[in-house]
Design an enzyme around this catalytic site. Structure first.
Site, mmCIF file in Angstrom:
data_model
loop_
_atom_site.group_PDB
_atom_site.id
_atom_site.type_symbol
_atom_site.label_atom_id
_atom_site.label_comp_id
_atom_site.label_asym_id
_atom_site.label_seq_id
_atom_site.Cartn_x
_atom_site.Cartn_y
_atom_site.Cartn_z
ATOM 1 N N GLU A 37 0.793 -1.132 0.076
ATOM 2 C CA GLU A 37 0.066 0.213 0.005
ATOM 3 C C GLU A 37 0.930 1.191 -0.025
ATOM 4 O OE1 GLU A 37 -3.318 0.641 -0.420
ATOM 5 O OE2 GLU A 37 -3.552 -1.685 -0.629
ATOM 6 N N CYS A 184 -13.037 1.667 -15.445
ATOM 7 C CA CYS A 184 -13.446 2.967 -15.305
ATOM 8 C C CYS A 184 -12.121 3.908 -15.499
ATOM 9 C CB CYS A 184 -14.144 3.247 -13.791
ATOM 10 S SG CYS A 184 -15.149 4.794 -14.106
ATOM 11 N N CYS A 191 -17.484 1.414 -20.367
ATOM 12 C CA CYS A 191 -18.579 1.176 -19.689
ATOM 13 C C CYS A 191 -19.504 -0.144 -19.888
ATOM 14 C CB CYS A 191 -19.560 2.290 -19.890
ATOM 15 S SG CYS A 191 -18.843 3.845 -19.285
ATOM 16 N N CYS A 194 -18.299 -3.065 -17.736
ATOM 17 C CA CYS A 194 -18.512 -2.521 -16.260
ATOM 18 C C CYS A 194 -19.495 -3.013 -15.387
ATOM 19 C CB CYS A 194 -18.567 -1.009 -16.135
ATOM 20 S SG CYS A 194 -18.369 -0.519 -14.373
ATOM 21 N N CYS A 200 -25.318 3.352 -13.040
ATOM 22 C CA CYS A 200 -24.291 4.228 -12.973
ATOM 23 C C CYS A 200 -24.971 5.544 -13.302
ATOM 24 C CB CYS A 200 -23.065 3.686 -13.775
ATOM 25 S SG CYS A 200 -21.745 5.232 -13.726
HETATM 26 S S1 SF4 Z 1 -20.516 2.449 -15.936
HETATM 27 FE FE1 SF4 Z 1 -19.929 4.239 -14.485
HETATM 28 S S2 SF4 Z 1 -18.588 3.227 -13.242
HETATM 29 FE FE2 SF4 Z 1 -18.765 1.786 -14.784
HETATM 30 S S3 SF4 Z 1 -17.007 2.452 -16.282
HETATM 31 FE FE3 SF4 Z 1 -18.789 3.728 -16.975
HETATM 32 S S4 SF4 Z 1 -18.643 5.583 -15.797
HETATM 33 FE FE4 SF4 Z 1 -17.254 3.981 -14.721
#
Ligand code: SF4
Length: 316
Positions: A37, A184, A191, A194, A200
């Site tokens: 970390e 992201c 997206c 994701c 989102c």
């Molecule tokens: S859906 Fe939202 S959290 Fe996911 S990559 Fe796209 S902007 Fe980022």
């Protein structure tokens, strides 16, 4: 609000795409997690993995081994990672905590250089405590998921705690860090891949969140350094103070002595300013203080990246 659907999607995504092989994810030793970390605070995963993590833990396998080492030894092992204050913090932490690092976040944040997110990461990854981790990547995901424009730390902690999966905090936190690092992305979020996409709020305009930080221009700092050699030795000084304290450098002066000749100029960027290092040789160096070091000794002392650039340039 209930986020069980998102938690399930994040868990599933992590099972398939998570970076399970990272060595600090193969252990529950708080010391190893702590070192990773601290290294990752300012340095990319691939650099830490390729060059620093393994040699460091081989040299210092336990917190006790750090306690018994000198700050100089630690700085030497940290050489090249930059932000040397981190190495000094680790040394200070070892003095008060060895042989074992605590895993309670309330105890961890009292230690030098350990902020809330690092404390939570050590606790979450060593004991699976349900606390949120908020590194730079997770911040970006939260900004976008909640369509939060303002860069306000306190607000982000509230959102981080709101979304946290308290039943699977280990997987959730690792996954959020990975989603930030691999999906992201700052300039081109993916997206479609994701697991948070279904809810989102920032998905339509992800680059609007967070609002761009105002660009700061780096001030220029000029500094003159002296290259003084005698009988195969070179004059060096050990820096004091917070910035780069404990590292060795060429003697620096306000202005070069009379009859000096400039032999090189190096530009080096620090986080808050740009240094223009002018290197001089001079016939009048009697008053300059420092320690004479053999060239061979340079291998065994910690020097900053700027110094390495200077030596490389002058070697050429
Ligand atoms: S859906 Fe939202 S959290 Fe996911 S990559 Fe796209 S902007 Fe980022």
């Amino acid at each position: 609000m209930n986020y069980s659907d998102i938690h399930a999607a994040i868990g599933k995504w992590y099972g398939i795409h998570g970076r399970h092989d990272l060595p600090w994810r193969q252990t529950d030793d708080p010391y190893l997690i702590y070192i990773s970390e601290m290294m990752l605070q300012q340095t990319q995963v691939k650099t830490v993995l390729k060059r620093f993590f393994f040699p460091f833990i081989e040299r210092f396998p336990t917190l006790q081994s750090i306690k018994e080492a000198s700050v100089d030894d630690l700085l030497l092992a940290w050489q090249g990672l930059g932000y040397y204050r981190r190495a000094r913090y680790i040394h200070q932490t070892a003095q008060v905590s060895a042989p074992r690092l605590p895993t309670d976040p309330a105890e961890l944040v009292k230690l030098p250089g350990i902020g809330k997110s690092t404390a939570h990461a050590i606790a979450a990854f060593s004991t699976h405590l349900p606390v949120a981790v908020l590194d730079a990547n997770v911040k970006r995901v939260l900004h976008r998921f909640f369509a939060e424009k303002e860069r306000k730390e306190k607000r982000l902690w509230t959102l981080a705690e709101k979304l946290l999966d308290c039943e699977n905090p280990y997987i959730y936190n690792q996954a959020m860090m990975d989603i930030g690092a691999t999906v992201c992305l700052p300039k081109a979020p993916r997206c479609d891949l994701c697991p948070l996409a279904s809810r989102c709020l920032g998905r339509e305009k992800p680059l609007h969140y967070p609002q761009p930080a105002r660009k700061k221009t780096r001030p220029l700092h000029h500094q003159a350094y002296l290259w003084i050699e005698k009988e195969g030795k070179i004059l060096m000084r050990k820096r004091e103070g917070d910035m780069l304290g404990g590292l060795w450098e060429l003697p620096s002066v306000e202005s070069p002595p009379p009859k000096s000749e400039k032999i090189a100029e190096i530009v080096h960027d620090y986080s808050h300013f740009r240094r223009i290092a002018e290197i001089y040789i001079s016939a009048d160096t009697e008053q300059i203080e420092g320690e004479w070091l053999d060239y061979g000794e340079l291998e065994n002392i910690a020097i900053s990246s700027l110094e390495r650039k200077i030596f490389k340039k002058l070697k050429q």
